[in-house]
Write a protein that holds these residues in place. Structure first.
Motif, mmCIF file in Angstrom:
data_model
loop_
_atom_site.group_PDB
_atom_site.id
_atom_site.type_symbol
_atom_site.label_atom_id
_atom_site.label_comp_id
_atom_site.label_asym_id
_atom_site.label_seq_id
_atom_site.Cartn_x
_atom_site.Cartn_y
_atom_site.Cartn_z
ATOM 1 N N ASN A 270 0.810 -1.220 0.000
ATOM 2 C CA ASN A 270 0.000 0.000 0.000
ATOM 3 C C ASN A 270 0.841 1.266 0.000
ATOM 4 O OD1 ASN A 270 -2.369 -1.473 -0.017
ATOM 5 N ND2 ASN A 270 -2.621 -1.413 2.196
ATOM 6 N N ALA A 271 2.173 1.131 0.054
ATOM 7 C CA ALA A 271 3.060 2.307 0.051
ATOM 8 C C ALA A 271 3.503 2.613 -1.377
ATOM 9 C CB ALA A 271 4.265 2.064 0.956
ATOM 10 N N LEU A 272 2.521 2.694 -2.254
ATOM 11 C CA LEU A 272 2.758 2.949 -3.680
ATOM 12 C C LEU A 272 2.008 4.220 -4.073
ATOM 13 C CD1 LEU A 272 2.195 -0.706 -4.945
ATOM 14 C CD2 LEU A 272 4.399 0.468 -4.842
ATOM 15 N N TYR A 273 2.692 5.117 -4.765
ATOM 16 C CA TYR A 273 2.136 6.422 -5.117
ATOM 17 C C TYR A 273 2.256 6.643 -6.623
ATOM 18 C CZ TYR A 273 2.661 7.375 -0.098
ATOM 19 O OH TYR A 273 2.603 7.317 1.272
ATOM 20 N N TYR A 274 1.144 7.016 -7.243
ATOM 21 C CA TYR A 274 1.144 7.354 -8.666
ATOM 22 C C TYR A 274 1.047 8.868 -8.789
ATOM 23 C CZ TYR A 274 -0.339 7.806 -13.534
ATOM 24 O OH TYR A 274 -0.433 8.177 -14.858
ATOM 25 N N SER A 275 2.059 9.475 -9.431
ATOM 26 C CA SER A 275 2.108 10.932 -9.550
ATOM 27 C C SER A 275 1.414 11.400 -10.820
ATOM 28 C CB SER A 275 3.566 11.409 -9.557
ATOM 29 O OG SER A 275 3.626 12.794 -9.861
ATOM 30 N N ILE A 276 0.509 12.348 -10.669
ATOM 31 C CA ILE A 276 -0.161 12.927 -11.831
ATOM 32 C C ILE A 276 0.767 13.900 -12.560
ATOM 33 C CG2 ILE A 276 -1.170 14.949 -10.680
ATOM 34 C CD1 ILE A 276 -2.866 12.619 -13.268
ATOM 35 N N LYS A 277 1.862 14.271 -11.911
ATOM 36 C CA LYS A 277 2.790 15.237 -12.488
ATOM 37 C C LYS A 277 3.689 14.602 -13.542
ATOM 38 C CE LYS A 277 6.159 18.764 -11.083
ATOM 39 N NZ LYS A 277 6.861 19.379 -9.920
#
Length: 460
Positions: A161-168
């Motif tokens: 769950n420590a996964l981040y998808y950046s919109i940038k």
């Protein structure tokens, strides 16, 4: 796959965070076309407002697994109040940790502010918010501590769950080898498991739910403290445990979750009365009944059919109810009907101390129990009137489940009702007539007009 399986070589391994592994768009295969359009609106408005914005947790994990997420959660460095200024359709919720809900009709995009460390309850100089409070058991009671994305990653519970998808830049930021854990199909906590469970004992339930939902195993280090710390669930508000029960039992993996809860010693802190009965009669009617109930629940859920929590809780409390009814009949010499009513009140009241089931579902459970005890009253108009009750179908399925689980004394009655429901009106009348005098309604013998007596007989 067993929730306890894992290689001995990894036993005792504790996962820590590191500088994020940045996975570019060309390597992770996740496309914005897979996102909820409303989630994209939230991400872009936060970005255009000058804030950082990421999809986080389960939605990123599920997309990497090839699953379609049910929810899209967003994390940002904007405070809840700043989020609210950007969205007119925003409402702020939560006390333990403040959240923003952006409402788009029936869809809600949950936006959380990046969480920080909570070692101190004293406000940090210049911090947006630093309010933290823990119980004597180490459980976080208030957790409105905001921080950076690095700190937020450390506050996540499981590596997957420590996964981040950046919109940038459309990259995935992996802080705890979550992608590796996904490939190994392993559920593991970030940090020291005992400390993390003490912070929030519900993580023990979440570990089981993720393992069964995603067909993964729980790593030994993550699994080891669960049995020892299971009693910490007694410190969780009953209303929150009800919500967790819905996730465990209405997600299509109820049977596997039930067995895992029993295996790790967690079930007794949710349903202590039933747990004692199951321990006393391993493999008996009670265990077969509960197991088959969850099997049937999974089949319905996975076929997109509805399941009412009232039926599940009626089943989970059924055998404690019968036991209490018998105790009241013997101890207080109460007639069966009075003992049953008193037992219902007691069992539901006691159960609410562990799992606070809303009244709309406890009323449904009561209806199922009452109808079940009236199935043998079939004379006159009784069978017809009973079959018109709103909870009749649920009570009939309840009886079928008991018979299928091995309660032979109900089989003849169950067969009669099955035939009755499949017959036309004339056939139903003949079936009731053929029951004979034992099932004929009693007529009034204490005076009154013939019309009133006739109406009374029909009502019965």
């Amino acid at each position: 796959m067993s929730t306890k399986e894992q290689s001995d070589a990894e036993d005792g391994h504790i996962t820590t965070l590191h500088e994020p592994v940045i996975i570019p768009r060309s390597e992770h295969g996740i496309s914005r076309g897979q996102f909820s359009p409303n989630a994209l609106k939230v991400l872009y408005r936060l970005k255009d407002g000058g804030y950082e914005a990421y999809l986080v947790g389960g939605c990123v994990r599920d997309l990497l697994l090839g699953l379609q997420p049910k929810d899209f959660d967003v994390v940002t460095n904007a405070t809840p109040e700043q989020v609210k200024k950007l969205f007119r359709n925003c409402r702020l919720i939560g006390r333990r940790f403040r959240l923003a809900h952006i409402v788009f009709g029936r869809e809600i995009i949950e936006v959380a502010t990046m969480r920080g460390h909570h070692e101190s309850t004293e406000p940090k100089k210049g911090a947006k918010c630093n309010i933290s409070q823990a119980s004597e058991h180490g459980q976080l009671l208030r957790d409105n501590v905001y921080g950076t994305i690095d700190e937020d990653a450390q506050r996540r519970d499981f590596t997957i769950n420590a996964l981040y998808y950046s919109i940038k830049d459309f990259c995935i930021y992996d802080y705890a080898d979550g992608v590796k854990a996904i490939k190994k199909r392993r559920v593991e906590l970030i940090g020291d498991p005992e400390t993390r469970y003490r912070e929030d004992p519900v993580r023990m339930l979440r570990a089981i739910r993720f393992a069964t939902k995603l067909d993964m195993s729980i790593s030994p280090a993550t699994a080891k403290p669960i049995t020892q710390l299971a009693d910490l669930l007694a410190n969780i508000p009953p209303a929150r445990l009800f919500e967790e029960c819905l996730k465990l039992f209405l997600g299509g993996k109820a049977e596997a979750n039930f067995k895992a809860l029993r295996e790790y010693g967690l079930f007794k802190y949710l349903f202590p009365g039933l747990d004692k009965i199951l321990d006393a009669k391993p493999g008996g009617l009670e265990e077969r009944f509960i197991t088959q109930m969850f099997v049937n629940t999974d089949v319905r859920i996975n076929n997109d059919k509805k399941v009412t929590p009232a039926f599940i809780f009626a089943a989970l409390l059924w055998f404690p109810l019968l036991k209490r009814t018998e105790e009241l009949m013997q101890r207080e010499q109460l007639p069966h009907f009075e003992a049953l009513g008193a037992a219902m009140n007691q069992i539901l009241s006691e159960s609410a101390q562990q799992v606070a089931v809303p009244k709309r579902f406890t009323l449904g459970a009561r209806d199922i129990w009452h109808i079940h005890h009236r199935f043998d009253k079939r004379g006159g108009q009784r069978a017809y009137r009973l079959s018109q009750q709103p909870r009749f179908k649920a009570a009939y399925d309840f009886m079928l489940l008991l018979v299928d689980s091995g309660q032979e004394d109900l089989k003849e009655l169950c067969d009669w009702w099955t035939a009755y429901l499949n017959a036309d009106v004339n056939g139903q009348k003949m079936m009731v007539k053929s029951l004979g005098g034992n099932n004929r309604p009693r007529r009034r013998r204490n005076g009154g007009s013939k019309r009133r007596s006739s109406n009374k007989a029909a009502d019965e």
